[in-house]
Design a protein around this motif. Sequence first.
Motif, PDB file in Angstrom:
ATOM      1  N   PRO A 239      38.045  14.408 -15.846  1.00  0.00           N
ATOM      2  CA  PRO A 239      37.314  14.360 -14.816  1.00  0.00           C
ATOM      3  C   PRO A 239      37.593  14.776 -13.352  1.00  0.00           C
ATOM      4  O   PRO A 239      36.571  15.581 -12.527  1.00  0.00           O
ATOM      5  N   HIS A 240      38.809  14.364 -13.065  1.00  0.00           N
ATOM      6  CA  HIS A 240      38.684  14.175 -11.315  1.00  0.00           C
ATOM      7  C   HIS A 240      40.020  14.969 -11.017  1.00  0.00           C
ATOM      8  O   HIS A 240      40.331  15.021  -9.930  1.00  0.00           O
ATOM      9  N   GLY A 241      40.602  15.927 -12.263  1.00  0.00           N
ATOM     10  CA  GLY A 241      41.825  16.095 -11.902  1.00  0.00           C
ATOM     11  C   GLY A 241      42.938  16.705 -13.085  1.00  0.00           C
ATOM     12  O   GLY A 241      42.616  15.943 -14.132  1.00  0.00           O
ATOM     13  N   PRO A 242      43.602  16.890 -13.064  1.00  0.00           N
ATOM     14  CA  PRO A 242      44.813  17.563 -14.171  1.00  0.00           C
ATOM     15  C   PRO A 242      45.931  16.124 -14.337  1.00  0.00           C
ATOM     16  O   PRO A 242      45.856  14.936 -12.887  1.00  0.00           O
ATOM     17  N   ALA A 243      46.185  15.435 -15.064  1.00  0.00           N
ATOM     18  CA  ALA A 243      47.031  14.880 -15.595  1.00  0.00           C
ATOM     19  C   ALA A 243      48.445  15.153 -16.461  1.00  0.00           C
ATOM     20  O   ALA A 243      48.267  16.754 -17.351  1.00  0.00           O
ATOM     21  N   VAL A 244      49.073  14.578 -16.528  1.00  0.00           N
ATOM     22  CA  VAL A 244      50.317  14.587 -17.535  1.00  0.00           C
ATOM     23  C   VAL A 244      50.889  13.686 -17.919  1.00  0.00           C
ATOM     24  O   VAL A 244      50.808  11.419 -17.129  1.00  0.00           O
ATOM     25  N   VAL A 245      50.912  12.991 -19.056  1.00  0.00           N
ATOM     26  CA  VAL A 245      50.739  12.144 -20.566  1.00  0.00           C
ATOM     27  C   VAL A 245      52.157  12.230 -20.907  1.00  0.00           C
ATOM     28  O   VAL A 245      52.409  13.329 -21.482  1.00  0.00           O
ATOM     29  N   ALA A 246      53.315  11.250 -20.773  1.00  0.00           N
ATOM     30  CA  ALA A 246      54.067  11.502 -21.594  1.00  0.00           C
ATOM     31  C   ALA A 246      54.187  10.285 -23.195  1.00  0.00           C
ATOM     32  O   ALA A 246      53.823   8.665 -22.490  1.00  0.00           O
ATOM     33  N   LEU A 247      54.038  10.479 -24.455  1.00  0.00           N
ATOM     34  CA  LEU A 247      53.978   9.345 -25.366  1.00  0.00           C
ATOM     35  C   LEU A 247      55.074   9.552 -26.180  1.00  0.00           C
ATOM     36  O   LEU A 247      55.568  10.075 -26.736  1.00  0.00           O
ATOM     37  N   ASP A 251      57.971   0.289 -31.438  1.00  0.00           N
ATOM     38  CA  ASP A 251      58.286  -0.444 -32.428  1.00  0.00           C
ATOM     39  C   ASP A 251      56.888  -1.254 -31.874  1.00  0.00           C
ATOM     40  O   ASP A 251      56.531  -2.161 -31.047  1.00  0.00           O
ATOM     41  N   GLY A 252      55.578  -0.904 -32.443  1.00  0.00           N
ATOM     42  CA  GLY A 252      54.306  -2.507 -32.447  1.00  0.00           C
ATOM     43  C   GLY A 252      53.559  -1.289 -31.815  1.00  0.00           C
ATOM     44  O   GLY A 252      52.370  -1.818 -31.269  1.00  0.00           O
ATOM     45  N   TYR A 253      53.530  -0.105 -30.606  1.00  0.00           N
ATOM     46  CA  TYR A 253      53.087   0.435 -30.071  1.00  0.00           C
ATOM     47  C   TYR A 253      53.539   1.711 -29.586  1.00  0.00           C
ATOM     48  O   TYR A 253      54.980   2.250 -29.807  1.00  0.00           O
ATOM     49  N   ILE A 254      52.712   2.446 -28.980  1.00  0.00           N
ATOM     50  CA  ILE A 254      53.127   3.780 -28.163  1.00  0.00           C
ATOM     51  C   ILE A 254      53.074   3.347 -26.425  1.00  0.00           C
ATOM     52  O   ILE A 254      52.297   3.015 -25.726  1.00  0.00           O
ATOM     53  N   GLY A 255      54.797   3.998 -26.468  1.00  0.00           N
ATOM     54  CA  GLY A 255      54.836   3.906 -24.958  1.00  0.00           C
ATOM     55  C   GLY A 255      53.651   5.068 -24.391  1.00  0.00           C
ATOM     56  O   GLY A 255      53.678   6.115 -24.704  1.00  0.00           O
TER      57      GLY A 255
END
Length: 487
Positions: A239-247, A251-255
């Motif tokens: 909503p307020h602008g672009p973003a970049v995500v690394a997933l 073990d047990g979660y997603i960084g």
Amino acid sequence: MHEDFERCVRAVQAKDARFDGWFFTAVLTTRIYCRASCPVVPPKPENMSFYPSAAAAQEAGFRACKRCRPDASPGSPQWNERADVVARAMRLIADGVVDTDGVSGLAARLGYSVRQVERHVRAELGAGPLSLARAQRAQTARLLIETTGLSMIDVALAAGFGSVRTFNDTVREVFALSPTELRARVRTAPATAPGTLNLRLPYRKPLFPDNLFGHLVATGVPGVEEWHDGAYRRTLRLPHGPAVVALKPEDGYIGCRLTLSDLRDLSTAISRCRRLLDLDADPVAVDDALAADRLLGPLVTAAPGRRVPRTVDGEEFAVRAVLGQQVSTAAARTHAARLVLAHGEPVDDPEGGLTHVFPDAAALAEIDPESLAMPQSRKRTLLGLVAELNDGELDLGAGSDWQRARERLHALPGFGPWTVESIAMRSLGDPDAFLPTDLGVKVAAKGLGLTPAAFAAHAERWRPWRAYAVQHLWATGDHPINRLPAA
């Protein structure tokens, strides 16, 4: 679930993490609420009370446990399994609609009156939309307090609070600590660039990452998506602008490493990443149902916890589904990359090779048909879809009505069952979306010894999890979508 007292007590006594997010345990003697798997010694059953949401427990005067952090538990799988008004409302609240448009905006998206939405949501969740959004703001605030060096004024504004006083009062009420005390509990905050956050996204085990990340990477659009340093990276339109995500699968979660233009988009970004990776699914329920089938059973046993790769933007995926009609994966990526270069919004990505945000419907509405290197029939299909999206006649967002969306898609020229069900699976998130005419699915069915007619009849046994059955069927083939890319 929360109304089944005995079942909830058994889950708490077993510290069963599968039920985290399904219900919340309130301890009457301490006035604390916890997740089912809280590591502390379980209270006596007579001192337990159960609530369907963290917001309901907070409304009843309970504060969040400092050990198990119930506000950060995985979301209830119900909101991604159902298409009724409450499930749609919960998906929209998670997507930040109440914070940006208020309860009236939420009601307008759903096609109901404010009073009707309030009544439906409160009857099932024990709290109204404002309280649910408030609980989400409190969780966002805690994340910012603990993972950034932002001033408390900036945290309050970024988390969506209207004033610093409201922010301070809410944090104290929910966590029984002041914002300053919460930050003091964190020994060292990770050093990150401005606007960048390192988070952990929880999920219910098991999770099989190979097809989940493999599919996203193998079909990724150059400039919008990439596999870099062991992580799936992509751009987001927020909503307020672009973003970049690394997933990154851990073990047990997603960084999750998020670089935001505006920190007010944090909760929306997290919601969309969770939706993309299907992290709120109940894999045990899905696997138990599919493993009982004589044909799918061995496939499920070999790879439990498969998720359905979804999308961060329903409109984006719909456009990409049309581009992928009757062409190879490589050709579909090439067509999409051309659209991105010509009409996408540029972004700066010093940590990788991302260059653009996928163009929205308004940008695509400006396309010159002659610039599209595709057959005339597919041009008409693409332009018809874009016009429908741009006019607001077709809703493929988090709170969309699955049945209505399917009907409108079927009415568009060039939309057959494969395209509609692909969009239902990835954009709408329908767990029962099914692709019997998909080439990979047909090959898998033949390998299982089923004729097309027998296959259609047999697949009825997989309801309501046919989208997950498709993931297992696809995995029988040798295709990059089924494996993690090389680091």
